[in-house]
Design a protein around this motif. Structure first.
Motif, short mmCIF file in Angstrom:
data_model
loop_
_atom_site.label_atom_id
_atom_site.label_comp_id
_atom_site.label_asym_id
_atom_site.label_seq_id
_atom_site.Cartn_x
_atom_site.Cartn_y
_atom_site.Cartn_z
N ASP A 77 -5.78 4.20 1.86
CA ASP A 77 -6.46 3.03 2.76
C ASP A 77 -7.22 1.95 1.76
O ASP A 77 -7.19 0.95 2.01
N ALA A 78 -7.82 2.65 0.69
CA ALA A 78 -8.42 1.73 -0.35
C ALA A 78 -7.63 0.77 -0.91
O ALA A 78 -7.98 -0.40 -1.04
N ALA A 79 -6.41 1.34 -1.39
CA ALA A 79 -5.37 0.30 -1.91
C ALA A 79 -4.84 -0.78 -0.90
O ALA A 79 -4.96 -1.85 -1.35
N ILE A 80 -4.84 -0.41 0.48
CA ILE A 80 -4.30 -1.26 1.20
C ILE A 80 -5.55 -2.44 1.67
O ILE A 80 -5.15 -3.62 1.75
N LEU A 84 -5.27 -6.40 1.00
CA LEU A 84 -5.51 -7.47 1.89
C LEU A 84 -6.74 -8.32 1.53
O LEU A 84 -6.64 -9.73 1.67
N ALA A 85 -7.71 -7.97 1.11
CA ALA A 85 -8.85 -8.58 0.69
C ALA A 85 -8.61 -9.50 -0.40
O ALA A 85 -9.26 -10.40 -0.84
N ALA A 86 -7.49 -9.01 -1.25
CA ALA A 86 -7.29 -10.07 -2.38
C ALA A 86 -6.29 -11.30 -2.12
O ALA A 86 -6.02 -12.35 -2.90
N LEU A 87 -5.91 -11.50 -0.85
CA LEU A 87 -5.09 -12.30 -0.36
C LEU A 87 -5.93 -13.75 -0.29
O LEU A 87 -7.00 -13.65 0.03
N GLY A 89 -7.96 -16.32 1.12
CA GLY A 89 -8.56 -16.44 2.23
C GLY A 89 -8.90 -15.12 2.80
O GLY A 89 -9.61 -15.04 4.10
N GLY A 90 -8.63 -13.90 2.34
CA GLY A 90 -8.90 -12.76 2.78
C GLY A 90 -10.22 -12.08 2.41
O GLY A 90 -10.39 -10.85 2.82
N GLU A 91 -11.18 -12.87 1.86
CA GLU A 91 -12.44 -12.21 1.11
C GLU A 91 -13.35 -11.66 2.31
O GLU A 91 -13.94 -10.68 2.26
N GLY A 92 -13.26 -12.43 3.67
CA GLY A 92 -14.02 -11.63 4.80
C GLY A 92 -13.44 -10.66 5.32
O GLY A 92 -14.03 -10.08 6.40
N LEU A 93 -12.23 -9.80 4.80
CA LEU A 93 -11.56 -9.01 5.77
C LEU A 93 -12.22 -7.70 5.54
O LEU A 93 -12.31 -6.84 6.37
N ARG A 94 -12.61 -7.59 4.36
CA ARG A 94 -13.10 -6.22 4.07
C ARG A 94 -14.25 -5.85 5.12
O ARG A 94 -14.42 -4.51 5.32
N ALA A 95 -15.17 -6.49 5.39
CA ALA A 95 -16.20 -6.29 6.29
C ALA A 95 -15.97 -5.98 7.52
O ALA A 95 -16.67 -5.43 8.37
N LEU A 96 -14.65 -6.45 8.05
CA LEU A 96 -14.07 -6.42 9.39
C LEU A 96 -13.31 -5.11 9.74
O LEU A 96 -13.26 -4.64 10.87
N LEU A 97 -12.66 -4.69 8.64
CA LEU A 97 -11.71 -3.55 8.65
C LEU A 97 -12.31 -2.36 9.00
O LEU A 97 -13.46 -1.81 8.25
N LYS A 98 -11.74 -1.28 9.66
CA LYS A 98 -11.99 -0.08 9.40
C LYS A 98 -11.09 0.81 8.53
O LYS A 98 -9.89 0.92 9.01
N PRO A 99 -11.57 1.04 7.42
CA PRO A 99 -10.77 1.75 6.26
C PRO A 99 -10.09 3.18 6.57
O PRO A 99 -10.47 4.21 5.75
N TRP A 169 2.95 -10.64 2.51
CA TRP A 169 2.29 -9.34 2.33
C TRP A 169 2.86 -8.40 3.34
O TRP A 169 2.96 -7.25 3.10
N TYR A 170 3.03 -8.74 4.62
CA TYR A 170 3.58 -7.70 5.59
C TYR A 170 5.14 -7.18 5.10
O TYR A 170 5.30 -6.37 5.35
N VAL A 171 5.91 -8.45 4.55
CA VAL A 171 7.19 -7.90 4.16
C VAL A 171 6.97 -6.87 3.11
O VAL A 171 7.69 -6.06 2.91
N HIS A 172 6.14 -7.00 2.01
CA HIS A 172 6.09 -6.12 0.84
C HIS A 172 5.68 -4.91 1.46
O HIS A 172 6.23 -3.95 0.96
N PHE A 173 4.70 -4.84 2.41
CA PHE A 173 4.27 -3.51 3.03
C PHE A 173 4.89 -3.13 3.83
O PHE A 173 4.58 -1.87 4.76
#
Length: 269
Positions: A77-80, A84-87, A89-99, A169-173
């Protein structure tokens, strides 16, 4: 609808993904994407009844956009989350996700959206802060428009991540999504096909012309007073719950994602 349990946002944001919402407690209904011939049914008949197949290899723009970097393990989960956070516009994702089991929970949530209910244990994102607000006027209860402020952090991420970046990102993953989908109980199913079905179901949500009336439901939840609205899928009921502007934003994002995933846009409305 429950009091502020959010999930739809994480999905748009987290790679299909473009939704968010509020959970209803219940079971998931099994739905196999590949028809198995019943006794006496011909193989040709089973093929004719099978859903349309949308190959991940045919996603528009995917070959040029996808990365050749190796994939993490499904449970890494940490790598995933970092990816996502590295995308952009994805900076705010980390605080929203349950890892924890992130891909598995995204897949389970997406799979359940066309159903009547969604179990609370599959949320890939944290719930919005604050309580779900209602208006009571003349004995009638409706949604309070002040709720829109609670969803602003999710909407900012949904709007910030460009669709081509999200789809790439979705296609790669995708192998991880497919692995999780098979583990969910669909060994012969194809997650991208299910995703298109789910997006189409959400896009079919009627636009909200007025604030729908609510009635007290079970376990402290609010239900729609109109049977026609309460009988909609959990995904559609959630789309009706959010503000008109946010709903239009999410639908536009879903249409753009679908156009890339299916290799062709939907017909104009």
């Amino acid at each position: 609808m429950s009091e502020g349990k959010g999930w739809i946002w994480g999905i748009v944001v987290v790679a299909v993904l473009a939704l968010g919402g509020w959970l209803y407690y219940a079971h998931q209904r099994a739905l196999h994407l590949v028809s198995i011939p019943a006794p006496g049914e011909t193989a040709a008949g089973a093929i004719a009844n099978a859903p349309q197949h949308y190959s991940i290899e045919h996603v528009r723009g995917a070959p040029a956009a996808t990365s050749s970097a190796p994939l993490p393990a499904l449970n890494d989960d940490a790598a995933i989350v970092n990816a996502l956070a590295a995308l952009p516009g994805g900076e705010g994702l980390r605080a929203l996700l349950k890892p924890r089991a992130l891909i598995q929970h995204i897949v389970a949530t997406v799979n359940a959206l066309p159903d009547r209910s969604l179990g609370s244990d599959v949320l890939p994102v944290h719930h919005p802060k604050g309580a779900f607000l209602v208006n009571v006027n003349g004995g009638q209860t409706t949604i309070n428009l002040d709720n829109d402020a609670r969803y602003a952090p999710y909407m900012r991420v949904i709007e910030a991540i460009p669709t081509p970046v999200l789809v790439a990102w979705y296609v790669h993953f995708y192998p991880l999504f497919q692995q999780a989908y098979q583990q969910l109980g669909y060994p012969h199913g194809y997650f991208n096909d299910r995703l298109i079905v789910v997006i189409d179901n959400l896009l079919a949500t009627p636009d909200r012309a007025t604030l729908p009336k609510l009635v007290a439901g079970k376990n402290g939840m609010w239900d729609y007073a109109a049977p026609a609205l309460q009988s909609l899928s959990i995904g559609q009921r959630t789309m009706l719950r959010i503000g008109a502007a946010d709903s239009a934003t999410i639908k536009a994002k879903l249409r753009a994602i679908r156009a890339d995933l299916a290799g062709q846009p939907l017909p104009p409305r």
